[in-house]
Design an enzyme around this catalytic site. Structure first.
Site, PDB file in Angstrom:
ATOM      1  CG  HIS A 187      77.711   6.363 -63.124  1.00  0.00           C
ATOM      2  ND1 HIS A 187      78.007   5.040 -62.927  1.00  0.00           N
ATOM      3  CD2 HIS A 187      76.416   6.532 -62.782  1.00  0.00           C
ATOM      4  CE1 HIS A 187      76.933   4.446 -62.447  1.00  0.00           C
ATOM      5  NE2 HIS A 187      75.948   5.319 -62.344  1.00  0.00           N
ATOM      6  NE  ARG A 294      71.976   6.464 -62.014  1.00  0.00           N
ATOM      7  CZ  ARG A 294      71.384   6.644 -63.191  1.00  0.00           C
ATOM      8  NH1 ARG A 294      70.926   7.821 -63.521  1.00  0.00           N
ATOM      9  NH2 ARG A 294      71.248   5.628 -64.038  1.00  0.00           N
ATOM     10  NE  ARG A 330      69.878   3.946 -57.524  1.00  0.00           N
ATOM     11  CZ  ARG A 330      70.485   3.784 -58.687  1.00  0.00           C
ATOM     12  NH1 ARG A 330      69.998   2.939 -59.579  1.00  0.00           N
ATOM     13  NH2 ARG A 330      71.568   4.470 -58.983  1.00  0.00           N
ATOM     14  CD  GLU A 429      69.553  -2.148 -60.250  1.00  0.00           C
ATOM     15  OE1 GLU A 429      70.069  -1.475 -61.155  1.00  0.00           O
ATOM     16  OE2 GLU A 429      69.593  -1.809 -59.054  1.00  0.00           O
ATOM     17  CG  ASN A 452      71.385   1.861 -67.247  1.00  0.00           C
ATOM     18  OD1 ASN A 452      70.794   1.837 -68.325  1.00  0.00           O
ATOM     19  ND2 ASN A 452      71.471   2.930 -66.491  1.00  0.00           N
ATOM     20  CG  ASP A 453      73.232  -2.429 -62.864  1.00  0.00           C
ATOM     21  OD1 ASP A 453      74.390  -2.591 -63.295  1.00  0.00           O
ATOM     22  OD2 ASP A 453      72.947  -1.574 -62.007  1.00  0.00           O
ATOM     23  NE  ARG A 463      76.174   0.570 -65.878  1.00  0.00           N
ATOM     24  CZ  ARG A 463      75.280   0.995 -64.989  1.00  0.00           C
ATOM     25  NH1 ARG A 463      74.626   0.131 -64.245  1.00  0.00           N
ATOM     26  NH2 ARG A 463      75.010   2.254 -64.844  1.00  0.00           N
ATOM     27  CB  CYS A 500      64.765   4.553 -63.844  1.00  0.00           C
ATOM     28  SG  CYS A 500      65.408   3.215 -62.842  1.00  0.00           S
TER      29      CYS A 500
END
Ligand code: PEP
Ligand code: MG
Length: 568
Positions: A187, A294, A330, A429, A452-453, A463, A500
């Site tokens: 993040h 988010r 989300r 994801e 990402n996931d 990650r 995304c």
């Protein structure tokens, strides 16, 4: 030169500000000096704290805003309050050292505020902690981290940049960020990109190897940090920084243009945002909507669960700002690396695979419904869509949709307006969601691929873990096959498929995504124009021919080389 993870593009040149959390521990003891001397020591620490805080407040008034500055002046008022000062001096008179007296009295104030029924009073606990740390640092002769008031051209060197630390950064004065931990999709990296500050993460021991005042060149594109470079190297870096600024200027040619491939196939190019104010950045960067809001940042920034009205106000703000453009919000993606202390979630051995995201929300339906109702109410003000995180099975989608229907019935009973045809989609994801994408597509209005996931769970590589970062790559054939399958399943079912995760803005990957048939690219706002440019460079036929070659390759390195060789 140090190497690390290239987390946020650009070249930053400036002066190191090493932000080391000071050790504020002390040994409780009786003081050795006279009471008067110890009280004088305390008062001079209080004085120094007040003076520093006043300077900070003055600077914040200009750089951040009046109300934030008032929080700082409030600290001075609280710390100088006669009751607080008397309580401390009384303890010193009983023989306590100033540090312990301060600690005890702050504990007393903390418990007093914490026990209040009123949120505003409970929020003062944070002020008590700030005062405690500020005066304690003065007593112990230590320096605290303050990222909101840095001199111009600062390069922040810090062990880890938490979202709350990042929120206080004075963007104008920060030329670069270097951290000891974190990967490209951590993040801190995502926020650094949103702030458009060049960043290199996971630079081993940077807090001890780099010193305050060192001249640094942070190459966030290559992932390199040079300390005190010789004059000729510094000159080259300045030229490179100027060239990168020129490239940014050239991308302006794509502002206001439609997003389409070279043969005219239209794509939707939208932005990822973390808070309502980011919607302004999204429109400024020419986004065609929001592909991922988010919402967990709203929860992470609060001290307790945000109420339905607070959430509604945040979602409505984005909906109104984006006018008729789509806004995908989300629902709470808590857990993993996103901690929300007041939810008091149990510690788990493997939090990334634990009780998180939609699992937590479905287990707390009353709490989840607060968010769903807020989202529905906001849907009366724009094209708001609801997205579920970390879905692994159909039951989760069905249960969430059942709760949405319940909320609709409640709002109907209260005559509250909302979009009765609101779309509910899911992030794809997890490998499980990818494998059942054909069935999920029949239950969802859209997909958004969270690479990402997806990369992490597909490759079993966390990650944020540097030691397995060699595995964490979107170019792995397993990941590419998964993405291809998801897009195909969604397209076959006639639903929109977007992406995304950070890979949507990867210039090398874009032709593959065009070939697979991805319809929506959701990227950080500063990546909008470059993504539009790259999409415009490829025809579907060219992308297909490249994809045919690439999908036959066996390793991530081969894939990356082939994509790099084909890049325009
Ligand atoms: C993802 O996993 O790709 C994603 C977009 O979600 P987050 O990065 O917030 O986990
Ligand atoms: Mg995710």
């Amino acid at each position: 030169m140090f190497e690390g993870v290239n987390a946020s593009d650009g070249i930053g040149i400036g002066t190191a500000q090493v932000a080391v959390e000071p050790d504020l521990s002390y040994t409780p003891s009786t003081h050795q000096d006279t009471d008067e001397e110890e009280i004088a020591r305390y008062k001079s620490a209080l004085d120094a704290f007040s003076k520093k805080t006043e300077v900070q407040a003055d600077r914040m008034k200009v750089s951040v805003g009046e109300s934030e500055a008032e929080i700082m002046t409030g600290h001075i008022t609280m710390a100088s309050d006669p009751f607080m000062v008397d309580e401390i001096t009384n303890r010193i008179k009983q023989g306590m050292c100033a540090e312990q007296a301060l600690d005890e009295v702050c504990d007393m104030f903390y418990s007093m505020f914490d026990a209040s029924d009123e949120q505003l009073i409970r929020e003062r606990c944070a002020d008590v902690q700030d005062i405690r740390a500020g005066i304690m640092a003065e007593l112990l002769g230590k320096q605290l981290i303050d990222l909101s008031v840095l001199p111009e051209g600062s390069i922040i060197i810090v062990h880890d940049l938490t979202p709350s630390m990042t929120a206080s950064i004075d963007k104008e004065n920060v030329a670069g960020i270097v951290t000891e931990t974190g990967g490209r999709t951590s993040h801190s990296a995502i926020i650094a990109r949103a702030l458009e500050i060049p960043a290199v993460l996971s630079v081993k021991d940077c807090c001890t190897s780099i010193r305050n005042g060192d001249t640094l060149v942070v190459n966030g594109t290559k992932g390199e940090v040079t300390v005190n470079p010789p004059a000729d190297e510094l000159e080259r870096a300045k030229k490179a920084a100027a060239a990168s600024a020129a490239e940014k200027a050239a991308l302006e040619a794509y502002r206001g243009k439609p997003t389409e491939t070279a043969d005219g196939d239209k794509k939707l190019l939208v932005a990822n945002i973390g808070n309502p104010d980011d919607a302004t950045g999204a429109t400024e960067h020419d986004a065609e909507g929001v592909g991922l809001f988010r919402s967990e940042f709203l929860f992470m920034d609060a001290k307790e669960l945000p109420s339905e009205d607070d959430q509604f106000a945040a979602y409505q703000k984005v909906a109104l700002r984006m006018k008729d453009q789509p806004v995908i919000i989300r629902t709470l993606d808590v857990g993993g690396d996103k901690e929300i202390p007041y939810l008091n979630l149990q510690k788990e051995d493997n939090p990334f695979m634990g009780f998180r995201a939609v699992r937590y929300c479905l287990n707390n339906p009353d709490q989840y419904k607060v968010q769903l109702r807020a989202l529905l109410r906001a849907s009366a003000f724009g094209d708001v869509k609801i997205m579920l995180p970390l879905v692994t099975c159909i039951d989760e989608v069905r249960s969430a949709k059942a709760l949405v229907r319940e909320c609709m019935t409640e709002l109907d009973a209260q005559d509250v307006e909302y979009n009765k045809d609101i779309e509910v989609g899911t992030m794809i994801e997890t490998p499980a969601a990818s494998l059942i994408a054909d069935d999920l597509a029949k239950e969802c209005d859209f997909f958004s691929i969270g690479t990402n996931d997806l990369i992490g769970y597909t490759m079993c590589a966390d990650r944020g873990n540097d030691r397995v970062s060699y595995l964490y790559s979107v170019y792995n054939p397993a990941v590419l096959r998964s993405i291809k399958r998801i897009v195909e399943c969604g397209n076959d079912a006639g639903i929109m498929v977007g992406m995304c995760g950070e890979a949507a803005a990867d210039p090398l990957l874009i032709p593959m995504l065009i070939s697979f048939g991805l319809g929506e690219f959701s990227v950080s706002a500063p990546s909008i124009l470059r993504t539009r440019k790259i999409i415009s460079q490829w025809t579907k036929a060219e992308a297909d021919s490249l994809a045919e070659t690439v999908m036959a390759l066996k390793t991530a390195d081969e894939v990356k080389c082939a994509l790099a060789a084909a890049a325009k």
